[in-house]
Scaffold this motif. Structure first.
Motif, PDB file in Angstrom:
ATOM      1  N   VAL A   1      22.604  16.532  -4.291  1.00 49.27           N
ATOM      2  CA  VAL A   1      21.546  16.760  -3.826  1.00 49.27           C
ATOM      3  C   VAL A   1      20.977  15.883  -4.408  1.00 49.27           C
ATOM      4  CG1 VAL A   1      19.127  18.030  -4.018  1.00 49.27           C
ATOM      5  CG2 VAL A   1      21.652  19.539  -3.838  1.00 49.27           C
ATOM      6  N   VAL A   2      20.124  15.134  -3.799  1.00 58.04           N
ATOM      7  CA  VAL A   2      17.780  13.774  -4.554  1.00 58.04           C
ATOM      8  C   VAL A   2      17.185  14.499  -3.679  1.00 58.04           C
ATOM      9  CG1 VAL A   2      17.203  12.036  -4.322  1.00 58.04           C
ATOM     10  CG2 VAL A   2      19.193  11.761  -4.747  1.00 58.04           C
ATOM     11  N   SER A   3      16.267  14.769  -4.483  1.00 55.95           N
ATOM     12  CA  SER A   3      14.818  15.342  -3.482  1.00 55.95           C
ATOM     13  C   SER A   3      14.102  14.424  -3.752  1.00 55.95           C
ATOM     14  CB  SER A   3      14.708  16.436  -3.549  1.00 55.95           C
ATOM     15  OG  SER A   3      13.506  17.700  -3.029  1.00 55.95           O
ATOM     16  N   MET A   4      12.625  14.622  -2.668  1.00 57.86           N
ATOM     17  CA  MET A   4      11.444  13.587  -2.513  1.00 57.86           C
ATOM     18  C   MET A   4      10.299  14.781  -3.715  1.00 57.86           C
ATOM     19  SD  MET A   4      10.372  13.061   1.197  1.00 57.86           S
ATOM     20  CE  MET A   4      12.092  13.841   2.555  1.00 57.86           C
ATOM     21  N   ASN A   5      11.275  16.323  -3.522  1.00 61.11           N
ATOM     22  CA  ASN A   5      10.253  16.780  -4.518  1.00 61.11           C
ATOM     23  C   ASN A   5      10.895  16.322  -6.191  1.00 61.11           C
ATOM     24  OD1 ASN A   5       8.342  18.190  -2.704  1.00 61.11           O
ATOM     25  ND2 ASN A   5      10.481  19.154  -2.830  1.00 61.11           N
ATOM     26  N   GLY A   6      10.541  15.174  -7.193  1.00 59.22           N
ATOM     27  CA  GLY A   6      10.983  14.326  -7.862  1.00 59.22           C
ATOM     28  C   GLY A   6      11.702  13.534  -8.043  1.00 59.22           C
ATOM     29  N   LEU A   7      10.836  12.035  -7.598  1.00 61.06           N
ATOM     30  CA  LEU A   7      11.310  11.119  -7.917  1.00 61.06           C
ATOM     31  C   LEU A   7       9.550   9.855  -8.282  1.00 61.06           C
ATOM     32  CD1 LEU A   7      13.339  10.594  -4.562  1.00 61.06           C
ATOM     33  CD2 LEU A   7      14.418  10.116  -6.842  1.00 61.06           C
ATOM     34  N   PRO A   8       9.621  10.446  -9.704  1.00 60.59           N
ATOM     35  CA  PRO A   8       8.748   9.766  -9.612  1.00 60.59           C
ATOM     36  C   PRO A   8       8.947   8.278 -10.536  1.00 60.59           C
ATOM     37  CG  PRO A   8       9.443  11.341 -11.493  1.00 60.59           C
ATOM     38  CD  PRO A   8       9.940  11.238 -10.523  1.00 60.59           C
ATOM     39  N   VAL A   9       8.082   7.349  -9.528  1.00 59.34           N
ATOM     40  CA  VAL A   9       8.732   5.686  -9.467  1.00 59.34           C
ATOM     41  C   VAL A   9       7.813   5.111  -8.324  1.00 59.34           C
ATOM     42  CG1 VAL A   9      10.918   6.235  -7.834  1.00 59.34           C
ATOM     43  CG2 VAL A   9      11.182   4.672  -9.740  1.00 59.34           C
ATOM     44  N   SER A  10       8.424   3.973  -8.551  1.00 59.68           N
ATOM     45  CA  SER A  10       7.695   3.251  -6.814  1.00 59.68           C
ATOM     46  C   SER A  10       8.890   3.293  -5.838  1.00 59.68           C
ATOM     47  CB  SER A  10       7.304   2.168  -7.584  1.00 59.68           C
ATOM     48  OG  SER A  10       6.386   1.593  -8.801  1.00 59.68           O
ATOM     49  N   TRP A  11       8.296   2.927  -4.736  1.00 63.91           N
ATOM     50  CA  TRP A  11       9.087   2.756  -3.284  1.00 63.91           C
ATOM     51  C   TRP A  11      10.096   4.026  -3.409  1.00 63.91           C
ATOM     52  CZ3 TRP A  11       6.787  -0.403  -0.768  1.00 63.91           C
ATOM     53  CH2 TRP A  11       5.985  -1.429  -1.006  1.00 63.91           C
ATOM     54  N   PRO A  12       9.495   5.117  -4.325  1.00 66.07           N
ATOM     55  CA  PRO A  12      10.306   6.615  -3.265  1.00 66.07           C
ATOM     56  C   PRO A  12      10.681   6.691  -2.348  1.00 66.07           C
ATOM     57  CG  PRO A  12       8.150   7.445  -3.682  1.00 66.07           C
ATOM     58  CD  PRO A  12       7.651   5.900  -4.000  1.00 66.07           C
ATOM     59  N   GLY A  13      10.005   6.373  -1.321  1.00 68.82           N
ATOM     60  CA  GLY A  13      10.304   6.573   0.304  1.00 68.82           C
ATOM     61  C   GLY A  13      11.951   5.781   0.247  1.00 68.82           C
ATOM     62  N   PHE A  14      11.614   4.396  -0.467  1.00 72.69           N
ATOM     63  CA  PHE A  14      12.674   3.041  -0.244  1.00 72.69           C
ATOM     64  C   PHE A  14      14.619   4.286  -0.971  1.00 72.69           C
ATOM     65  CE2 PHE A  14       9.009   0.821   2.281  1.00 72.69           C
ATOM     66  CZ  PHE A  14      10.556   0.198   2.954  1.00 72.69           C
ATOM     67  N   ALA A  15      14.014   4.854  -1.644  1.00 74.68           N
ATOM     68  CA  ALA A  15      14.925   5.291  -2.949  1.00 74.68           C
ATOM     69  C   ALA A  15      15.525   6.338  -2.055  1.00 74.68           C
ATOM     70  CB  ALA A  15      13.770   5.985  -4.097  1.00 74.68           C
ATOM     71  N   VAL A  16      14.900   7.071  -0.476  1.00 78.52           N
ATOM     72  CA  VAL A  16      15.508   8.422  -0.630  1.00 78.52           C
ATOM     73  C   VAL A  16      15.876   7.483   0.347  1.00 78.52           C
ATOM     74  CG1 VAL A  16      15.674   9.815   1.283  1.00 78.52           C
ATOM     75  CG2 VAL A  16      13.791  10.390  -0.750  1.00 78.52           C
ATOM     76  N   ALA A  17      15.347   6.416   1.827  1.00 81.99           N
ATOM     77  CA  ALA A  17      16.345   5.961   2.570  1.00 81.99           C
ATOM     78  C   ALA A  17      17.645   5.078   2.606  1.00 81.99           C
ATOM     79  CB  ALA A  17      15.179   5.019   2.893  1.00 81.99           C
TER      80      ALA A  17
ATOM     81  N   THR B   1       0.603  -1.320   0.270  1.00 80.00           N
ATOM     82  CA  THR B   1       0.313   0.075   0.082  1.00 80.00           C
ATOM     83  C   THR B   1       1.132   1.430  -0.106  1.00 80.00           C
ATOM     84  OG1 THR B   1      -1.409   1.440   1.325  1.00 80.00           O
ATOM     85  CG2 THR B   1      -0.363   0.044   2.491  1.00 80.00           C
ATOM     86  N   TYR B   2       2.327   0.870   0.617  1.00 80.63           N
ATOM     87  CA  TYR B   2       2.885   2.527   0.544  1.00 80.63           C
ATOM     88  C   TYR B   2       3.934   2.493  -0.388  1.00 80.63           C
ATOM     89  CZ  TYR B   2       1.564   2.800   5.717  1.00 80.63           C
ATOM     90  OH  TYR B   2       0.453   2.858   6.542  1.00 80.63           O
ATOM     91  N   ARG B   3       3.194   1.043  -1.826  1.00 80.10           N
ATOM     92  CA  ARG B   3       4.707   1.785  -3.327  1.00 80.10           C
ATOM     93  C   ARG B   3       4.901   3.199  -3.734  1.00 80.10           C
ATOM     94  NH1 ARG B   3       3.713  -0.695  -8.211  1.00 80.10           N
ATOM     95  NH2 ARG B   3       2.083  -2.725  -6.740  1.00 80.10           N
ATOM     96  N   ASN B   4       4.038   4.008  -3.632  1.00 82.35           N
ATOM     97  CA  ASN B   4       3.785   5.022  -4.349  1.00 82.35           C
ATOM     98  C   ASN B   4       3.892   6.726  -3.334  1.00 82.35           C
ATOM     99  OD1 ASN B   4       4.212   4.259  -7.277  1.00 82.35           O
ATOM    100  ND2 ASN B   4       1.489   3.914  -5.926  1.00 82.35           N
ATOM    101  N   SER B   5       4.737   5.995  -2.298  1.00 87.17           N
ATOM    102  CA  SER B   5       4.419   6.867  -0.848  1.00 87.17           C
ATOM    103  C   SER B   5       5.714   7.759  -0.341  1.00 87.17           C
ATOM    104  CB  SER B   5       3.395   6.138   0.118  1.00 87.17           C
ATOM    105  OG  SER B   5       3.807   6.970   1.544  1.00 87.17           O
ATOM    106  N   LEU B   6       5.700   8.596   0.483  1.00 84.22           N
ATOM    107  CA  LEU B   6       7.354   8.931   0.930  1.00 84.22           C
ATOM    108  C   LEU B   6       6.967   9.070   2.471  1.00 84.22           C
ATOM    109  CD1 LEU B   6       7.473  12.143  -1.251  1.00 84.22           C
ATOM    110  CD2 LEU B   6       9.249  10.139  -0.947  1.00 84.22           C
ATOM    111  N   ALA B   7       5.465   8.394   2.687  1.00 86.78           N
ATOM    112  CA  ALA B   7       5.757   7.539   4.502  1.00 86.78           C
ATOM    113  C   ALA B   7       6.635   7.265   4.967  1.00 86.78           C
ATOM    114  CB  ALA B   7       4.160   6.755   4.415  1.00 86.78           C
ATOM    115  N   GLY B   8       7.004   8.101   6.204  1.00 88.38           N
ATOM    116  CA  GLY B   8       7.970   7.781   7.117  1.00 88.38           C
ATOM    117  C   GLY B   8       9.044   7.946   6.480  1.00 88.38           C
ATOM    118  N   VAL B   9       9.093   8.897   5.904  1.00 86.28           N
ATOM    119  CA  VAL B   9      10.898   9.326   5.361  1.00 86.28           C
ATOM    120  C   VAL B   9      11.018  10.185   6.020  1.00 86.28           C
ATOM    121  CG1 VAL B   9      12.327   9.990   3.061  1.00 86.28           C
ATOM    122  CG2 VAL B   9      10.495   8.039   3.029  1.00 86.28           C
ATOM    123  N   ASP B  10      10.175  11.232   5.936  1.00 84.29           N
ATOM    124  CA  ASP B  10      11.286  12.827   7.018  1.00 84.29           C
ATOM    125  C   ASP B  10      10.807  11.792   8.230  1.00 84.29           C
ATOM    126  OD1 ASP B  10       9.973  15.265   5.447  1.00 84.29           O
ATOM    127  OD2 ASP B  10       8.171  14.211   4.971  1.00 84.29           O
TER     128      ASP B  10
END
Lengths: 462, 555
Positions: free
Chosen positions: B145-161, B109-118
């Protein structure tokens, strides 16, 4: 230009009258404050005499190739062949195909991106013009000169931050004044409150910094009050007073001084803005979204121009996300839709306010992009297409030279990157003249304009 | 409670110490802001000790985020260099990736989410004891720099993590290794479009994507202009000299073709590929000879070999030391380092003394132990504006904030009107929240050509947003994160001691007497005969100190 000389006369008379009243305060205050005070004292706002320029910056480098799309069958075929999967199918363009009052050469036709339907009626009503192949230039430049490298070229071509800065200031990153701010310099003394000469609704942009004019930065939600200053702080008036002292007092350390200067301006301007806006509501609907909210706030501020003591203003709004090396087809249409709808609402709001003739909006961006595809997007380019909108715009037509639809064509510096045939300086000069800058003063705002014979592109009703 | 109160009091010895700090600081020679001084090579900076609590606190604000009373005591006892050694060896707290998984964010359910990253970013920035690593990672996240404002992909939160974990893992290794981690990270692959980049196609006219090729040079390694070792641009006939041309970018773009996620099922429910380096597919690689600056990459080089050659070339370019070194100084110490300071850091970058180039520990050591870092500048343009998130983190650490429920629910602080106008990993573009060369116009800074990057975020909205947001935090904390005012309340009856304590912990002995007096007088006017009165004194003192320009400008 009559009003300018009248303003200038008023300016001098008021200045002399009020400067003496101010001379007592003179020596201790920092020079910028003194200047602001003198200008405010010299203000001579003629009621009804109002002009505003709005810069809408598309951060990231807008893909102009899919913003205005070749529509006649032959050109569209060339476009589709080059752009491959990026190409917008011709059948989607019928509703936004433009019929300009002056036909394009060789039977060429252009259409707005399908999501920019909001701008079609504005174009048809003659309030929207298109600038063709415009970009940063030091002087008129031919492809042969570009290739030979024997004329000055804009530094750091194709680099985002530098080309943003060049569009805004005529210099690469590190510039400390932009032509919007320098326009503000010209009119500081005609505004009752110098603070509101240059208002930025989207953060910080060198475009809005003048030699004297300071950009006032606020949000689409309005100006923000500092709670600890406007009320007691943890129950203590003494602490609230101390807070005000600490954040506004004069400081000898330059960074501390700058921080406090911004905070002091924040406190003073907030009360003026909030009270000026309290009476301004618009019937015109704006969609949700950052850009729409920014332009709605600009419209409200323009509605509040008398309370703000403004007769000449420069505004800056922006939208990001245009650097579409990837996902161009997926994301670009939505961004353009936001631009088109927000501009159309702004146009309607200005008519509601009865100031359509007094406000001109133009788009700008880092650069155009390659016509060729990288598979999923396009890369950094140079020349681009842009819009100018307003009641004083001789709209419903195109200005400049329409480039060929080709890679390796006569304007191509590589992969369909356009060598501009119209310079940003020429666009800016035309707008500056409309705002009331004299031909003599034009180089103060745009030093580079001296290198161009044609200083007025003719798209404004003066 | 009394233990907590007594030990800080002993460590800080309250008012008298801070007073002594100030006069000591005032006597020290000016440096920074363009004037260069010799680094005092007769004393080994590795073994230098702070003269007092203020110097220790000031160091801790540069090398980490905050000075706890324990940290102050440690630095005083072991010295600057050994404290750095201890921090280089400090163990890492739970990775961002593992924390997200532990909290259930790897559910489909979090596949397209940034939940938890902040939350996990704040968790480490505020709660992790390896504060040098956290500070350096934040600095690196503002260069690469990588930004959460610019990760149009599945699992963006895990990408940042995965990306921030990678920075943690590599930040104390070599620059070359760090650069490779950045280059092959899925997050950067998405953010700058290197992922999925394919070779040219003569039939369709398709060209390789130039995005990463351009920014890896402009922003991550060499910059636009050829530099002298002291960071100043080289010139030819009065003009700066470009490091590369458009044609060279197109060449480098061909090198970075063929890379994609290390997964066969990117749409599945498993985000683990977001922490694995990207992998190469030969059929998508642009073959043939390529040139990267002066290096010719032969046709025989396959994709990984070509990338290695390109990264070697960039990492070995003489610009990297001054280009990256200057930015690290700006992030940690001051906005306008002298050329000599930049050159000393660049020299450490070029050789750590044992023949190793790009040893990040040596670079960090050179940045933090330099005399220009260790001595407060008397120059009116010296120091730097502490960035907004740094102020929040510093205060939160200083008052011992933690999240008992492991929620760290501070959220996105980007809103400039109501919050900080800045939030970790949420820059507006790859050009970071602010640019290293930013000069505020129409100011004494502008007149004097003084660089002040963080001022790019300073405007009429953000100054108000910051003060209001901090007032809320000082008053009531946020979520389950509450400030611990035990030590403050123990001395709140003595307004002087209270304010001196806050000046020391936040300002590291650089807050002016005048400001201390202003705050002390105001705070002292609150009647402290009740617990409520004492609490108001504590809150008012913190907020006024956080508001004071003395504090906001890190000296």
């Amino acid at each position: 230009m009559a009003h300018v000389s009248r303003l200038a006369a008023l300016r001098r008379r008021e200045f002399l009258k009020r400067a003496s009243a101010l001379s007592v305060a003179g020596t201790a205050a920092p020079w910028a404050l003194q200047l602001a005070a003198i200008n405010e004292a010299a203000a001579a706002t003629a009621p009804g005499d109002y002009k505003a320029l709005v810069c809408l910056f598309l951060y990231g480098g807008n893909d102009h190739g899919n913003t205005l799309v070749p529509y006649d069958a032959a050109s569209h075929q060339l476009y589709s062949t080059i752009r491959q999967t990026l190409a917008t199918p011709r059948d989607q363009l019928a509703a936004t195909a433009l019929t300009p009052s002056v036909a394009l050469p060789d039977g060429r036709q252009m259409a707005l991106a399908p999501t920019m339907t909001g701008l079609k009626p504005v174009f048809d009503a003659g309030r929207l013009a298109v600038m063709l192949n415009i970009g940063t230039l030091m002087q008129p430049t031919t492809l042969a000169q570009y290739k030979a490298g024997n004329v000055p070229l804009p530094p750091k071509l194709f680099s985002h931050n530098d080309q943003q800065s060049l569009w805004q200031s005529s210099n690469p990153e590190g510039a400390i004044s932009g032509w919007g701010g320098r326009l503000g310099d010209q009119f500081l003394s005609s505004n009752g409150n110098a603070t509101f000469s240059c208002i930025n609704i989207s953060g910080n942009a060198v475009y809005m910094a003048g030699k004297q004019a300071v950009q006032y930065q606020m949000n689409s939600g309005g100006a923000v009050a500092i709670n600890g200053v406007t009320r007691t702080l943890f129950g203590s008036q003494a602490c609230s007073d101390a807070l005000r002292t600490l954040v506004t007092g004069e400081r000898s350390h330059w960074m501390e001084a700058e921080l406090n200067r911004v905070t002091a301006r924040s406190i003073t301007a907030q009360s003026t803005i909030s009270s000026a806006l309290s009476n301004i509501t618009l019937q015109t609907p704006f969609e949700t979204g950052s850009l729409a909210a920014q332009l709605q706030m600009v419209a409200r501020l323009i509605g509040a121009r008398q309370a703000l003591g403004a007769s000449r203003q420069v505004f800056f709004v922006s939208l990001g996300g245009f650097d579409l090396h990837d996902l161009l087809v997926n994301q670009h249409p939505g961004l353009l839709g936001s631009v088109g709808n927000a501009m159309a609402s702004f146009d309607a709001a200005l008519q509601e306010l009865g100031v359509a003739q007094n406000v001109t909006t133009f788009t700008a961006s880092d650069f155009g992009r390659t016509l060729s595809s990288n598979g999923d997007g396009s890369d950094h380019g140079w020349g681009s297409y842009h819009f100018v909108m307003g009641g004083a715009v001789k709209g419903g037509r195109f200005y400049g030279q329409l480039p060929s639809v080709s890679v390796g064509g006569p304007d191509d510096v590589g992969q369909g990157r356009l060598l501009p045939t119209t310079s940003v300086d020429q666009l800016a000069a035309t707008l500056a003249r409309w705002m009331g800058v004299s031909a003599t003063d034009l180089p103060l705002v745009l030093p580079g304009i001296v290198n161009f014979d044609q200083k007025d592109l003719g798209f404004m009703t003066v | 409670m009394t233990e907590d109160a007594s030990s800080p009091a002993a460590a800080l010895s309250a008012a008298s110490t801070a007073g002594a700090v100030l006069s000591a600081a005032a006597l020290l020679a000016a440096c920074g802001g363009g004037s260069s001084t010799d680094s005092g090579s007769d004393s080994d900076p590795q073994n230098a000790l702070p003269a007092n609590d203020g110097e220790a606190a000031r160091f801790l604000a540069q090398a980490g985020f905050a000075a706890s009373t324990t940290d102050v005591a440690t630095v005083k006892s072991v010295g600057y260099g050994r404290w750095l050694d201890m921090q280089f060896n400090a163990s890492r707290s739970q990775t961002h990736y593992d924390w997200l998984v532990a909290k259930g964010y790897s559910a489909e359910t979090y596949r397209n989410s940034l939940a938890g990253v902040d939350a996990t970013l704040w968790r480490k920035l505020i709660g992790s004891s390896d504060q040098l690593r956290q500070r350096v990672v934040l600095a690196l996240s503002e260069i690469f720099v990588v930004s959460m404002n610019g990760l149009p992909v599945s699992w963006p939160g895990f990408a940042v993590a995965g990306y921030v974990d990678m920075l943690e893992e590599r930040c104390f290794g070599t620059f070359r290794n760090l650069l490779e981690g950045v280059t092959l990270s899925p997050a950067m692959g998405v953010y700058l479009a290197m992922r999925g980049n394919r070779k040219e196609d003569p039939r369709s006219g398709r060209q390789p994507d130039e995005n990463y090729a351009r920014e890896v040079m402009q922003l991550f390694t060499i910059g636009l202009n050829q530099l002298n070792p002291d960071g100043s641009p080289k010139t030819n006939g009065g003009k700066t000299i470009d490091t590369y041309t458009l044609a060279q970018i197109s060449e480098v773009a061909r090198v970075f073709t063929g890379w994609d996620f290390d997964t066969t099922a990117p749409s599945g429910a498993d985000p683990s590929y977001m922490r694995r380096p990207m992998v190469h597919t030969a059929s998508r690689f642009s073959t043939g000879v390529k040139k990267v600056l002066d290096t010719t990459i032969p046709e025989s080089a396959d994709g990984p070999a070509a990338m290695k050659a390109a990264l070697d070339t960039l990492a070995n370019h003489p610009n990297v030391g001054p280009f990256i070194g200057r930015q690290l100084i700006q992030r940690l110490v001051c906005s306008n380092p002298s050329g000599a300071y930049v050159q000393r850091v660049a020299t450490a970058f070029n050789d750590n003394g044992q023949g190793v180039r790009g040893d990040m520990k040596a670079v960090i050591r050179a940045v933090l132990l330099d005399s220009e870092a260790r001595t407060p500048s008397a120059n009116p343009g010296g120091g730097k504006l502490r960035e907004p998130v740094q102020r929040l983190i510093q205060w939160a650490r200083t008052v011992g904030m933690s999240s008992p429920g492991d929620l760290w629910a501070i959220g996105d602080c980007s809103n400039p009107a109501s919050r900080l106008g800045q939030s970790p990993m949420r820059s507006g573009s790859v050009f970071n929240f602010f640019r290293p060369g930013y000069v505020p116009p129409n100011s004494q800074l502008g007149t004097n050509g003084v660089t002040a990057p963080e001022f790019q975020l300073c405007n009429e909205s953000t100054v108000a947003g910051y003060l209001n947001f901090m007032q809320g935090l000082v008053n009531a904390g946020i979520g389950d994160m509450k400030p611990d005012y035990t030590a403050d309340l123990a001395i709140a009856a003595d307004a002087t001691a209270l304010v001196q304590r806050h000046a020391l912990l936040l300002g590291g002995g650089t807050v002016s007497e005048a400001t201390i007096t202003t705050i002390t007088t105001a705070v002292g006017a609150i009647v402290a005969t009740t617990d409520a009165g004492k609490l108001n004194r504590v809150k008012a003192s913190w907020l006024l100190m956080l508001a004071s320009p003395d504090y906001q400008i890190q000296k």
